[in-house]
Design an enzyme around this catalytic site. Structure first.
Site, PDB file in Angstrom:
ATOM      1  N   HIS A 181       0.849  -1.194   0.000  1.00 17.44           N
ATOM      2  CA  HIS A 181       0.000   0.000   0.000  1.00 17.44           C
ATOM      3  C   HIS A 181       0.882   1.240   0.000  1.00 17.44           C
ATOM      4  O   HIS A 181       1.942   1.274   0.643  1.00 17.44           O
ATOM      5  CB  HIS A 181      -0.893  -0.017   1.246  1.00 17.44           C
ATOM      6  CG  HIS A 181      -1.918   1.067   1.289  1.00 17.44           C
ATOM      7  ND1 HIS A 181      -2.908   1.211   0.341  1.00 17.44           N
ATOM      8  CD2 HIS A 181      -2.119   2.076   2.192  1.00 17.44           C
ATOM      9  CE1 HIS A 181      -3.672   2.242   0.650  1.00 17.44           C
ATOM     10  NE2 HIS A 181      -3.204   2.786   1.763  1.00 17.44           N
TER      11      HIS A 181
ATOM     12  N   ASP B  80      -3.942   8.719   3.553  1.00 14.21           N
ATOM     13  CA  ASP B  80      -4.047   7.269   3.369  1.00 14.21           C
ATOM     14  C   ASP B  80      -5.406   6.997   2.746  1.00 14.21           C
ATOM     15  O   ASP B  80      -6.435   7.288   3.348  1.00 14.21           O
ATOM     16  CB  ASP B  80      -3.909   6.558   4.719  1.00 14.21           C
ATOM     17  CG  ASP B  80      -4.036   5.043   4.605  1.00 14.21           C
ATOM     18  OD1 ASP B  80      -4.231   4.534   3.481  1.00 14.21           O
ATOM     19  OD2 ASP B  80      -3.938   4.363   5.645  1.00 14.21           O
TER      20      ASP B  80
ATOM     21  N   CYS C 235      -4.311   2.842  -4.653  1.00 19.15           N
ATOM     22  CA  CYS C 235      -3.739   3.736  -3.644  1.00 19.15           C
ATOM     23  C   CYS C 235      -2.777   4.737  -4.271  1.00 19.15           C
ATOM     24  O   CYS C 235      -2.757   5.912  -3.881  1.00 19.15           O
ATOM     25  CB  CYS C 235      -3.044   2.926  -2.560  1.00 19.15           C
ATOM     26  SG  CYS C 235      -1.836   1.726  -3.183  1.00 19.15           S
TER      27      CYS C 235
END
EC number: 3.4.22.-
Length: 339
Positions: free
Chosen positions: A203, A220, A282
């Site tokens: 990630h 995030d 992401c």
């Protein structure tokens, strides 16, 4: 003596009952009624079997309408949040992150492109960011010799120095895998992920240091994948205090020293979860957040991102399609020049 003659054994003969088949026309009235009842019964059974085989999805698509309350419709949308249609969105890795940051540098000029040759993780990002900002400070006051200046392999020392001097926004990306609990394990996991070509549990998250606004922003796309927002805030507050000492506020001789060395502001930009489960977006979301930040550092993420998952996906797909071609000019991974 006369011979005894046994009588021949008696045999029983069975005859099959004869069955007479008659057509429906020649059958009696009672037989006709019986046959009709049996035929109707078989038709009903056949229809029942067809309905059992008919999928629930087909029943929903059937040509009829039903009035449902708004609460039931909302529950249905919540269930569909996990079932997103359409082709998968492209995966943006570190090379795409670098190319996009170069595109932003070309547009805004105050952005330093992301150095992807030094992988950052939650174990080393605080030290690395402080060192990077200290290097900029020493370059600004001409304390760093060209030979001592570390620069990325695809950028010349002269160009890197100029970029450092003109930059005030420093984006950093961190790579994370929850199965690694040390820096060495994280780097090993990163190598394994790159070799396999699979994303796995990896990630990307984004940290933006803005010297002009004296702010450290964390983003995030999963909101709390690395740690909870409160835990990240505690780590970033230590970074903000160090940056406040490296870049004190401007003030006169009579200014309070403690006020001049006040920490940078810490902002948790990921107020909602914007990445849908099952998608590997992401990296693209980090780039989209950076683009929004450069347009307005005080923007509200919840005002930018739709709550509907399909609309969120369409927004990101449009962002990717409109920037990929422009990013391709940096596919060689060479840093942009300030000339």
């Amino acid at each position: 003596m006369e011979p005894i003659h046994n009588p021949p054994p008696q045999t029983c003969s069975y005859s099959r009952p004869s069955t007479t088949y008659t057509s429906f026309k020649d059958a009696s009235c009672g037989t006709k009624v019986t046959r009709i009842i049996i035929a109707l019964f078989l038709i009903v059974i056949s229809c029942g079997l067809i309905l059992c085989a008919y999928t629930f999805r087909d029943l929903l698509d059937a040509d009829y309408s039903a009035q449902e309350g708004p609460q039931q419709a909302t529950k249905l949308l919540q269930q569909l949040d996990k079932v997103l249609t359409g082709p998968p969105l492209p995966i943006w890795d570190n090379e795409h992150l670098f190319q996009f940051s170069c595109l932003m540098q070309n547009k805004h000029r105050r952005v330093l492109p992301i150095d992807i040759c030094n992988p950052l993780t939650k174990f080393n990002f605080l030290e690395y960011i402080c060192n990077c900002l200290m290097t900029k400070q020493s370059v600004n006051v001409n304390e760093t010799d060209m030979c001592e200046l570390f620069c990325p392999p695809t950028c010349t020392p002269e160009n890197y120095r100029r970029l450092l001097c003109t930059s005030s926004v420093f984006p950093f990306v961190m790579w994370h895998d929850p199965s690694a609990d040390t820096q060495e394990a994280m780097l090993t996991k990163m190598d394994q992920t790159m070799s396999s070509g699979r994303v796995g549990n990896s990630h990307w998250v984004l940290v933006i240091v803005d010297i002009e606004h004296r702010c450290v922003t964390f983003f995030d796309s999963f909101y709390d994948y690395i740690a909870s927002p409160q835990q990240m805030r505690e780590q970033l507050e230590g970074l903000a205090a160090s940056l406040g000492a490296i870049y004190p506020k401007e003030g006169g001789a009579d200014s309070d020293q403690e006020e001049l060395l006040s920490p940078f502001q810490v902002r948790i930009g990921s107020t909602v979860k914007v990445q849908s489960p099952g998608e590997f977006t992401c990296g693209a979301w980090c780039c989209q957040f950076l683009a929004w930040y450069l347009e307005n550092p005080d923007f509200d993420l919840e005002e930018k991102v739709p709550t509907n998952p399909s609309e969120r996906r369409a927004l990101l797909a449009d962002f990717i399609s409109t920037t990929e071609q422009a990013m391709s000019r940096y596919s060689s991974l060479s840093w942009p020049t300030t000339d």
